[in-house]
Design an enzyme around this catalytic site. Structure first.
Site, PDB file in Angstrom:
ATOM      1  N   CYS A 289      25.089  -2.304  76.058  1.00  0.00           N
ATOM      2  CA  CYS A 289      25.592  -3.634  75.725  1.00  0.00           C
ATOM      3  C   CYS A 289      26.114  -4.370  76.945  1.00  0.00           C
ATOM      4  CB  CYS A 289      26.741  -3.535  74.711  1.00  0.00           C
ATOM      5  SG  CYS A 289      26.284  -2.756  73.168  1.00  0.00           S
TER       6      CYS A 289
ATOM      7  N   GLY B 221      21.126  -5.770  77.094  1.00  0.00           N
ATOM      8  CA  GLY B 221      20.881  -5.609  75.668  1.00  0.00           C
ATOM      9  C   GLY B 221      19.976  -6.698  75.155  1.00  0.00           C
TER      10      GLY B 221
ATOM     11  N   ASN C   3      31.408  -2.667  74.858  1.00  0.00           N
ATOM     12  CA  ASN C   3      30.381  -2.017  75.678  1.00  0.00           C
ATOM     13  C   ASN C   3      30.824  -0.588  75.909  1.00  0.00           C
ATOM     14  OD1 ASN C   3      28.377  -1.306  77.509  1.00  0.00           O
ATOM     15  ND2 ASN C   3      29.439  -2.211  79.242  1.00  0.00           N
TER      16      ASN C   3
ATOM     17  N   TYR D 206      20.744   1.686  88.413  1.00  0.00           N
ATOM     18  CA  TYR D 206      19.786   0.969  87.573  1.00  0.00           C
ATOM     19  C   TYR D 206      20.386  -0.131  86.709  1.00  0.00           C
ATOM     20  CZ  TYR D 206      16.329   0.246  83.832  1.00  0.00           C
ATOM     21  OH  TYR D 206      15.466  -0.314  82.933  1.00  0.00           O
TER      22      TYR D 206
END
Length: 488
Positions: A21, A47, A122, A262
């Site tokens: 999220c 997301g 999150n 990433y």
């Protein structure tokens, strides 16, 4: 019956870790919801399943939630006008807990004894199911299958009178990772778990305060970065005034190391470090640790680009775009045959054949999860005429599942959990395969090496060193063992 295929997922080959999220909040700005919508656009990579915004106009809360991207759901004037108020928060979602359904789209909202309460989360609560069972036993009625709703019920059932005390009491009962933006009639609350596993930053736009998962979202709305919300810190904003409290016992932070590998956008700043610069540094470490004679360094787009640049600069081997990605292709529809599915992959990625023909190439990617992505990319390079294909990965082998808000396959489906590097190279059909070492990853982040006693980051997906209890996972494992010992 048609069945899904690894290629039929939102990412290119069904083989990427996905952050769960992104959150964004504004307090004290006219048209707050419009700013939130802009901020969510910048966080869309975190997301892409659903998005929502809740606003507060001083009297009432207003919410719009929808499946799909921010664009198309929040770019209509009538939607933003309906989200009135100077305070608003929003959320973009992937699902790692809870089904894909509108009832799980955040922000979640409830009417409590102290008034309305909206929450955007999150992370992942690793004892949510344990707490949920107890709350249901005590009479709570859940409206979603999201772990986030557990926090709402803990607040609602707390024995404290003051809302802030009830909220702190709730947080002291949960384990795992959380970066939260909450809205109440008493103000906006932004907070992180004591380990700071998931990120949250604070910015300023004139007289308003902004909170976001990444600094790039501050850039988009023209806000200046102030600082990170600290691990274990609660920041409360009301009527333009900000105060900070730290109700938890201080412990050594363990922010998620994969944010640098990433998850975060390369144009973000994380803990005062440029994500782009760190990723180049990881590529340079790869070149030092795992050199190979080759003609070209080629990134797997788009996440492999910075590390590939670092590898090329360190090794002196030319960097080239040997794979061209189309940015105009959405989810690949389910195809009835393997051959048509294989051709469908080329809608998203295609080899730059004239560049690759007859060359020894080094492919650089951020990670290997199931291995299907790497296998298809290597096959694509060989079909384009590459003489040799070497794979270099800008993270250590992913050997363990994440329980802190990342969509990781169960451990049995992780390629590195079952195979050594030589076996993995054989699986993806590469001439050679190498991963950056865990110490090399830490060196790229400015550390001499990983601390054996107190590592600076959560790197459990590489090491199995989980920084919190995993109550739900442990209880599930115990239940499965009991079934094996006493089959029906």
């Amino acid at each position: 019956m048609l069945t899904t295929h690894p290629f039929d997922t939102p990412d290119e080959f069904g083989d990427k870790l996905r952050e769960e999220c992104g959150v964004f909040g504004v307090s004290g700005a006219e048209g707050a919801a419009a700013l939130v919508a802009l901020g969510l656009h910048a966080l869309q990579h975190r997301g892409q399943e659903a998005a929502g915004i809740t606003s507060w106009d001083g009297h009432n809360f207003h919410t719009h939630r929808a499946m799909g991207h921010v664009a198309g759901n929040f770019d209509r004037d009538e939607v933003i006008r309906a989200l009135a108020g100077t305070v608003a928060c929003g959320h973009v979602r992937y699902s790692t807990t809870g089904e894909t359904a509108l009832r799980n789209v955040q922000p979640l909202y409830a009417e409590l004894a102290n008034g309305g309460f909206a929450i955007a989360h999150n992370g992942n609560i690793s004892n949510a199911m344990h707490l949920r069972r107890e709350l249901i036993r005590r009479g709570s009625i859940f409206q979603s299958t999201s772990d986030t709703e557990t926090i709402i019920h803990l607040v609602a059932t707390s024995g404290y009178r003051d809302l802030l005390d009830r909220f702190i009491d709730a947080l002291k009962q949960v384990e795992g990772a959380y970066s939260l933006i909450c809205m109440t009639p008493e103000g906006m609350i932004a907070c992180r778990d004591p380990l700071g596993i998931r990120p949250l930053v604070m910015g300023k736009l004139e007289d308003s305060y902004i909170f976001a998962s990444e600094t790039v979202a501050l850039d988009v709305v023209g806000a200046s970065y102030v600082r990170d919300v600290e691990p274990g810190e609660l920041v409360i904003v009301k009527d333009g005034e900000l105060r900070s409290i730290r109700p938890f016992t201080a412990i050594a932070p363990r922010p998620c190391i994969f944010e640098w590998v990433y998850f975060s956008r390369p144009d973000s700043i994380a803990q005062d470090r440029s994500v782009y610069t760190v990723r180049k540094g990881i590529g340079a470490e790869l070149a030092i640790e795992s050199p190979v004679e080759a003609d070209l360094v080629i990134p797997v787009p788009d996440s492999g680009v910075p590390a590939a640049i670092g590898y090329a600069q360190q090794s002196g081997i030319p960097f080239e775009l040997g794979i061209i990605r189309s940015h105009y292709v959405g989810r690949t529809f389910i195809q009835p045959s393997a051959e048509v599915r294989r051709l469908g992959v080329k809608l998203k990625h295609n080899a730059n054949r004239a560049l690759i023909q007859g060359k020894r190439i080094i492919l650089v990617d951020d990670s290997i999860v199931r291995g299907t992505t790497s296998l298809k990319i290597v096959e694509m390079m060989r079909e384009a005429g590459a003489a040799e294909v070497h794979m270099r990965i800008a993270s250590p082998p992913t050997t363990h599942s994440c329980f802190y808000g990342v969509d990781t396959p169960e451990r049995s489906k992780l390629l590195a959990a079952k195979h050594n590097v030589a076996q993995m190279a054989e699986f993806i059909k590469a001439d050679s395969l190498a991963f950056v070492s865990i110490d090399g990853l830490y060196r790229a982040l400015g550390e001499a090496k990983r601390g054996e006693v107190l590592p600076r980051y959560c790197d459990a997906c590489f090491t199995g060193d989980y920084p919190t209890d995993l109550t739900d996972h442990d209880e599930q494992a115990s239940s499965q063992l009991a079934l094996l010992d006493h089959p029906a």
